[in-house]
Design a protein around this motif. Structure first.
Motif, mmCIF file in Angstrom:
data_model
loop_
_atom_site.group_PDB
_atom_site.id
_atom_site.type_symbol
_atom_site.label_atom_id
_atom_site.label_comp_id
_atom_site.label_asym_id
_atom_site.label_seq_id
_atom_site.Cartn_x
_atom_site.Cartn_y
_atom_site.Cartn_z
ATOM 1 N N PRO A 162 0.817 -1.211 0.000
ATOM 2 C CA PRO A 162 0.000 0.000 0.000
ATOM 3 C C PRO A 162 0.852 1.262 0.000
ATOM 4 O O PRO A 162 1.944 1.304 0.558
ATOM 5 C CB PRO A 162 -0.808 -0.121 1.302
ATOM 6 C CG PRO A 162 0.023 -1.020 2.178
ATOM 7 C CD PRO A 162 0.713 -1.975 1.256
ATOM 8 N N VAL A 163 0.334 2.282 -0.648
ATOM 9 C CA VAL A 163 0.963 3.600 -0.642
ATOM 10 C C VAL A 163 0.200 4.461 0.352
ATOM 11 O O VAL A 163 -1.022 4.626 0.228
ATOM 12 C CB VAL A 163 0.919 4.251 -2.041
ATOM 13 C CG1 VAL A 163 1.517 5.648 -1.998
ATOM 14 C CG2 VAL A 163 1.647 3.369 -3.048
ATOM 15 N N PRO A 164 0.847 4.980 1.373
ATOM 16 C CA PRO A 164 0.107 5.764 2.375
ATOM 17 C C PRO A 164 -0.620 6.939 1.728
ATOM 18 O O PRO A 164 -0.094 7.589 0.807
ATOM 19 C CB PRO A 164 1.209 6.248 3.328
ATOM 20 C CG PRO A 164 2.324 5.280 3.143
ATOM 21 C CD PRO A 164 2.273 4.869 1.707
ATOM 22 N N PRO A 165 -1.830 7.215 2.178
ATOM 23 C CA PRO A 165 -2.549 8.380 1.652
ATOM 24 C C PRO A 165 -1.887 9.672 2.095
ATOM 25 O O PRO A 165 -1.089 9.697 3.045
ATOM 26 C CB PRO A 165 -3.948 8.235 2.242
ATOM 27 C CG PRO A 165 -3.745 7.430 3.483
ATOM 28 C CD PRO A 165 -2.603 6.504 3.208
ATOM 29 N N ALA B 58 -5.378 10.459 7.797
ATOM 30 C CA ALA B 58 -6.273 9.800 6.846
ATOM 31 C C ALA B 58 -5.943 8.312 6.824
ATOM 32 O O ALA B 58 -4.773 7.924 6.865
ATOM 33 C CB ALA B 58 -6.093 10.402 5.452
ATOM 34 N N VAL B 59 -6.971 7.474 6.763
ATOM 35 C CA VAL B 59 -6.803 6.019 6.779
ATOM 36 C C VAL B 59 -7.469 5.449 5.538
ATOM 37 O O VAL B 59 -8.646 5.733 5.272
ATOM 38 C CB VAL B 59 -7.423 5.409 8.048
ATOM 39 C CG1 VAL B 59 -7.267 3.896 8.055
ATOM 40 C CG2 VAL B 59 -6.780 6.014 9.299
ATOM 41 N N ASP B 60 -6.718 4.629 4.775
ATOM 42 C CA ASP B 60 -7.273 4.118 3.524
ATOM 43 C C ASP B 60 -7.941 2.758 3.721
ATOM 44 O O ASP B 60 -8.095 2.271 4.847
ATOM 45 C CB ASP B 60 -6.209 4.079 2.434
ATOM 46 C CG ASP B 60 -5.136 3.018 2.660
ATOM 47 O OD1 ASP B 60 -5.291 2.175 3.572
ATOM 48 O OD2 ASP B 60 -4.142 3.004 1.909
ATOM 49 N N ALA C 151 0.739 10.303 7.052
ATOM 50 C CA ALA C 151 1.488 11.093 8.029
ATOM 51 C C ALA C 151 0.509 12.003 8.762
ATOM 52 O O ALA C 151 -0.547 12.358 8.220
ATOM 53 C CB ALA C 151 2.553 11.915 7.317
ATOM 54 N N PRO C 152 0.821 12.383 9.993
ATOM 55 C CA PRO C 152 -0.144 13.196 10.738
ATOM 56 C C PRO C 152 -0.144 14.650 10.296
ATOM 57 O O PRO C 152 0.874 15.197 9.882
ATOM 58 C CB PRO C 152 0.345 13.070 12.181
ATOM 59 C CG PRO C 152 1.819 12.841 12.050
ATOM 60 C CD PRO C 152 1.991 12.019 10.806
ATOM 61 N N ALA C 153 -1.305 15.246 10.371
ATOM 62 C CA ALA C 153 -1.430 16.703 10.303
ATOM 63 C C ALA C 153 -1.805 17.155 11.705
ATOM 64 O O ALA C 153 -2.713 16.586 12.321
ATOM 65 C CB ALA C 153 -2.499 17.105 9.302
#
Length: 685
Positions: free
Chosen positions: A585-588, A668-670, A677-679
């Motif tokens: 998976p590619v992190p969102p 964000a969670v896919d 990464a966190p905002a």
């Protein structure tokens, strides 16, 4: 509707008005929305009730809209071959009217309790009506976002409710006239408002229930025109269901069938919910009339009131879904949340609720492939289930949308009970189809004592007869079918499982069961053997290329697991995650610009916060939801909650070690639970 039924309904509505949820100490808590058409009742509202006019509502003036807006699109569904010979694919369907909470004081995004109607049997539903309303609180209810998001993930449209109550229980004829009042051009301003609300909030239409007496032919004609206008203005994306109460004469006269007195409303609407006192001859003539109007008889819901007695309700099933000939109509459950409401006070835990709910929808046998016979004809016996599993990536952690804590990769990161249906996974639709070589069946169900992610996991328990424990027959080897699907497989596709044995369990050999060309013919792929006695979570990645046998592609029609106890004994095996994907998976991308838009100090020293953010600027694929964590000094994270939308309310942020500011991270969670990464945003104390 007979007097006894009407009295029961009235009592429920009075109780709803009398039991609003106590608001938070601040006024920041967002609630599900409800309105009167225009005129408000006289007097002071009950505590916690906000009386508002729909005519005065605008999206720009709605401070809670961001918290109530559903964001999950309505998923397409298909009908797999039914697991039994009696369920029909293209005939009767099911509507359910359910009250998830009181009209007022219903938090927009879940709450801190697991004692909640966490509906999961979406596979049998064709529409869900978000039921409620009372003369003291409001008559028009917009469903809250968690319910809509969960339903949409499973392909089920959700309708809000317009309820005009009988005069004996607070109904006022002016509310009926307010609703259908025309403008100078002959249009219906409040129909336009209903369309605007549905679009702004992200749900699918309205259930119209007009039961206020005293009307005349003019009101009947205006109401018919209002229904037709609402349906036309809403377009194909908005559904309208009419309840059989008002006749075209304007009188309240429940017909219990489709006839000339109520057919004008049926012609104007998409479907009609027939009152509960229907008969065999009445349903037959209703179907004939529907066909003569160019409509399907399955657009008629034969009402079945299960509020008081649930599966002990006496129903003439053969009048609706006869076994030896085509179904006559669809059917509609009134208050299907009986399975939750009727839980005994001694055990209102989530596992007890799901066991009862499985019995309601699947039958006492708890196997839709063998629904058996008896006075309760569960939906699985007559109605084919539906599925939305048509694409990869797919993942589930068997999270039912409520729990006694929150887990991340097998670690408990929050201890408080919770509910939020928007965080619910797509769950097995057939509970539970089991193929076993022995005479006994393992017990399968959702369990809340441990989880890989979310609040629950799947627990399978049984005894292998090698040791003849307790004299029981063998339940293993057993294949438990989990998902009907149309998942495209390629040589790159892999499956991932997170699983474990529980303390006291015998050793277990685990295989992934996949049916390709025929739904009842499985290929078994070894996942691994787990030792006896519990060994912690094990994660396994399993290439599926050997299923293809040289082909470039194939379709998985059923996913399941097969368990064997090689040494015999009692088995307790837990499945925490099942995922299929075609590559790493590619992190969102992270959400953009999280902001604290409002805050207030609670009397206990905690803070109530409203937060909003924007979607990620970089998109890598569909998102499942967003998660929020508090960063505790030292780097540890404390789970605060999650939502599918772009706003969240934190009711009680706890300050740690006298810090001047608390950092909150939004991720964000896919679909594979890969987090961005966190905002970050800081709340200063």
């Amino acid at each position: 509707m007979n007097l006894t039924r009407r009295q029961a309904l009235a009592a429920a509505l009075v109780a709803t008005a009398a039991r609003p949820v106590t608001p938070a100490p601040t006024d920041l808590q967002p609630y599900a929305s409800y309105w009167y058409p225009d005129t408000l009742p006289p007097g002071t509202p009950p505590p916690g009730v906000r009386r508002r006019s729909l005519r005065a509502w605008t999206p720009a003036g709605d401070p809670d809209l961001a918290f109530n807006r559903a964001t999950v699109p309505l998923a397409p569904r298909f009908v797999p071959p039914p697991p039994n010979s009696t369920a029909r694919r293209d005939e009767a369907r099911i509507s359910a009217l359910a009250a998830f909470a009181p009209t007022s004081g219903n938090p927009s995004q879940g709450s801190a309790t697991a004692d909640y109607y966490a509906l999961t049997h979406w596979a049998y539903l064709d529409e869900l009506v978000f039921w409620g309303g009372s003369s003291d609180e409001g008559l028009i209810l917009a469903p809250n976002a968690p319910v809509v998001d969960a339903a949409h993930r499973n392909g089920v449209p959700v309708l809000g409710t317009v309820f005009l109550p009988p005069t004996a229980y607070g109904g006022r004829l002016e509310w009926s006239r307010d609703l259908v009042r025309r403008d100078a051009d002959g249009g219906f301003p409040l129909a336009d408002k209903l369309v605007e609300v549905a679009r702004a909030y992200g749900f699918d239409g309205w259930f119209l229930n007009a039961e206020t007496g005293g009307g005349d032919a003019r009101l009947g004609a205006d109401t018919r025109d209002f229904v037709a206008y609402l349906r036309r203005r809403g377009g194909p994306g908005l559904r309208v269901t009419w309840y059989d109460a008002m006749a075209i004469s304007g009188d309240i006269a429940w017909q219990n069938e489709l006839n000339d007195r109520n057919s004008p409303f049926f012609r104007a609407a998409d479907t009609m919910f027939l009152n509960f006192n229907w008969s065999r001859t009445g349903l037959t003539s209703s179907g004939e009339l529907a066909r003569s109007l160019g409509r399907s008889p399955y657009e008629l819901w034969a009402g079945i009131d299960v509020e008081a007695n649930g599966w002990d309700t006496r129903v003439d099933w053969d009048a609706v879904v006869p076994a030896g000939r085509p179904h006559v109509a669809s059917f509609g459950f009134y208050r299907s949340e009986w399975t939750w409401k009727s839980l005994p006070g001694t055990d209102r835990g989530p596992a007890a609720f799901h066991a009862r709910d499985d019995r309601f929808w699947s039958s006492a046998s708890l196997d839709p492939a063998r629904p058996g016979t008896g006075p309760w004809r569960a939906p699985a016996a007559s109605v084919a289930d539906r599925s939305t599993l048509t694409s990869i990536p797919f993942a589930t952690t068997f999270n039912t949308g409520h729990g006694l804590g929150w887990y991340e990769r097998g670690v408990r990161v929050a201890d408080a009970p919770w509910n939020h249906l928007g965080l619910q996974d797509r769950l097995p639709g057939r509970r539970w189809v089991i193929r076993t070589a022995g005479a006994a069946r393992p017990v399968v169900g959702f369990d809340f004592a441990d989880a890989w992610r979310g609040g629950s996991s799947l627990l399978i328990e049984g005894v292998d007869g090698v040791e003849s424990v307790d004299g029981r027959e063998s339940a293993f080897p057993s294949t438990v079918e989990l998902y009907a699907a149309r998942l495209p497989l390629s040589p790159a596709t892999v499956a991932e499982l997170a699983h474990r044995t529980e303390p006291g369990s015998a050793a277990v050999r685990v295989e992934l069961a996949v049916a390709l060309d025929e739904p009842d013919r499985f290929t078994y792929l070894p996942v691994g053997a787990l030792p006896a006695g519990g060994s912690g979570w094990t994660t396994t990645t399993l290439p599926l290329d050997r299923l293809l046998r040289g082909r470039a592609a194939a379709t998985a029609h059923v996913l399941g697991v097969r368990l064997t106890a090689p040494d015999g004994g009692r088995v307790r095996w837990r499945l925490g995650e099942l995922a299929l994907h075609d590559g790493p998976p590619v992190p969102p991308g992270p959400p953009d610009a999280p902001t604290v838009t409002a805050s207030a100090r609670n009397p206990d020293g905690t803070a109530a916060l409203r937060l909003t953010w924007a979607p990620a600027r970089r998109r890598t694929g569909p998102l499942r939801h967003y998660e929020l964590h508090q960063v505790v000094p030292g780097g540890r994270r404390r789970f605060l909650g999650g939502t599918c939308g772009h706003a969240y309310y934190v009711p009680a942020l706890r300050r740690t070690a006298g810090e001047e500011a608390t950092r909150i991270e939004v991720r964000a969670v896919d679909e594979l639970y890969t987090a961005s990464a966190p905002a970050s945003v800081a709340h200063r104390w």
